[in-house]
Design a protein around this motif. Sequence first.
Motif, PDB file in Angstrom:
ATOM      1  N   UNK A  61       0.827  -1.205   0.000  1.00  8.80           N
ATOM      2  CA  UNK A  61       0.000   0.000   0.000  1.00  8.80           C
ATOM      3  C   UNK A  61       0.864   1.258   0.000  1.00  8.80           C
ATOM      4  N   UNK A  62       1.921   1.246   0.808  1.00  9.24           N
ATOM      5  CA  UNK A  62       2.826   2.392   0.852  1.00  9.24           C
ATOM      6  C   UNK A  62       3.528   2.599  -0.487  1.00  9.24           C
ATOM      7  N   UNK A  63       3.907   1.504  -1.143  1.00  6.82           N
ATOM      8  CA  UNK A  63       4.565   1.612  -2.447  1.00  6.82           C
ATOM      9  C   UNK A  63       3.625   2.217  -3.475  1.00  6.82           C
ATOM     10  N   UNK A  64       2.360   1.816  -3.428  1.00  7.36           N
ATOM     11  CA  UNK A  64       1.382   2.357  -4.359  1.00  7.36           C
ATOM     12  C   UNK A  64       1.157   3.853  -4.114  1.00  7.36           C
ATOM     13  N   UNK A  65       1.040   4.221  -2.833  1.00  8.63           N
ATOM     14  CA  UNK A  65       0.854   5.637  -2.500  1.00  8.63           C
ATOM     15  C   UNK A  65       2.061   6.463  -2.915  1.00  8.63           C
ATOM     16  N   UNK A  66       3.260   5.901  -2.734  1.00 11.12           N
ATOM     17  CA  UNK A  66       4.479   6.604  -3.129  1.00 11.12           C
ATOM     18  C   UNK A  66       4.520   6.811  -4.635  1.00 11.12           C
ATOM     19  N   UNK A  67       4.112   5.792  -5.374  1.00  6.89           N
ATOM     20  CA  UNK A  67       4.087   5.896  -6.831  1.00  6.89           C
ATOM     21  C   UNK A  67       3.108   6.977  -7.272  1.00  6.89           C
ATOM     22  N   UNK A  68       1.955   7.030  -6.617  1.00  5.23           N
ATOM     23  CA  UNK A  68       0.964   8.052  -6.947  1.00  5.23           C
ATOM     24  C   UNK A  68       1.493   9.452  -6.647  1.00  5.23           C
ATOM     25  N   UNK A  69       2.139   9.587  -5.491  1.00  9.92           N
ATOM     26  CA  UNK A  69       2.711  10.881  -5.123  1.00  9.92           C
ATOM     27  C   UNK A  69       3.806  11.299  -6.090  1.00  9.92           C
TER      28      UNK A  69
END
Length: 245
Positions: A61-69
């Motif tokens: 989940x953190x990796x996905x959020x980081x990618x979005x950011x």
Amino acid sequence: MNSNSVRTLALALLVSVAAPAAATSAPVTEVGAGGSAVDRLERMLQARNQMQLDMQRQLDQMAQELSTLRGSVERNSYDIKQMVERQRDLYREVDTLRTTKQTPEKSKDEKEQSIEGSAVRFTDDKSENAAYEAAVNLILKEKDYQGATKAFNAFLSQYPESVYTANAHYWLGQLYFSKSEFEQANQEFTAVSKFKDSNKRADALLKLGLIAQKQGNGDQADQYFQQVIDTYPDSTSAKQAKNAM
């Protein structure tokens, strides 16, 4: 050593590695409850495995959020670069107008030369110069973008054959583009693209590519970008076109 003892010993070795992590997840009452040693060890391993699964989900989940950011930052950076380029264009435009006003002794031929090698020209019609400068100042000084839009449209109606026609269309395109009114911006930048000697043509073609890109027409966007690169290879617009492809 019977099979049950071997199983117990293997589980004990695994737990010796997992115990610190598993201990935080498994309740003390559960570990100390009744049942065989094998059952207790299995419960501890299950707790450890569950904890690992939870951690992996959190990491995903953190990796996905980081990618979005990261994507948002890249888009914002690109938009900021575009805004900076537009602001620089405005300053160059106003500097050009001020230079013309401050050097009335220059000949008409000299006035028609570009300050930076572009094809900006000037007219001897004071009212035409004043109307155009007033429209530009609404952007740069007054920050009245709605008023500037009306002023440039009025200028084009009053001076349809002006030497500032391409520039007026360009600034209207910029004003519409900044408000994401892409259909109107497309019309204005298309008008600019017809002026082969305009110093705004390269950026107008770039903007037409960006509009096509935003509207989901990638093939047309690439055609505009390639046209900028081929026609104006050393320009800032060409560099931006390469980055946008």
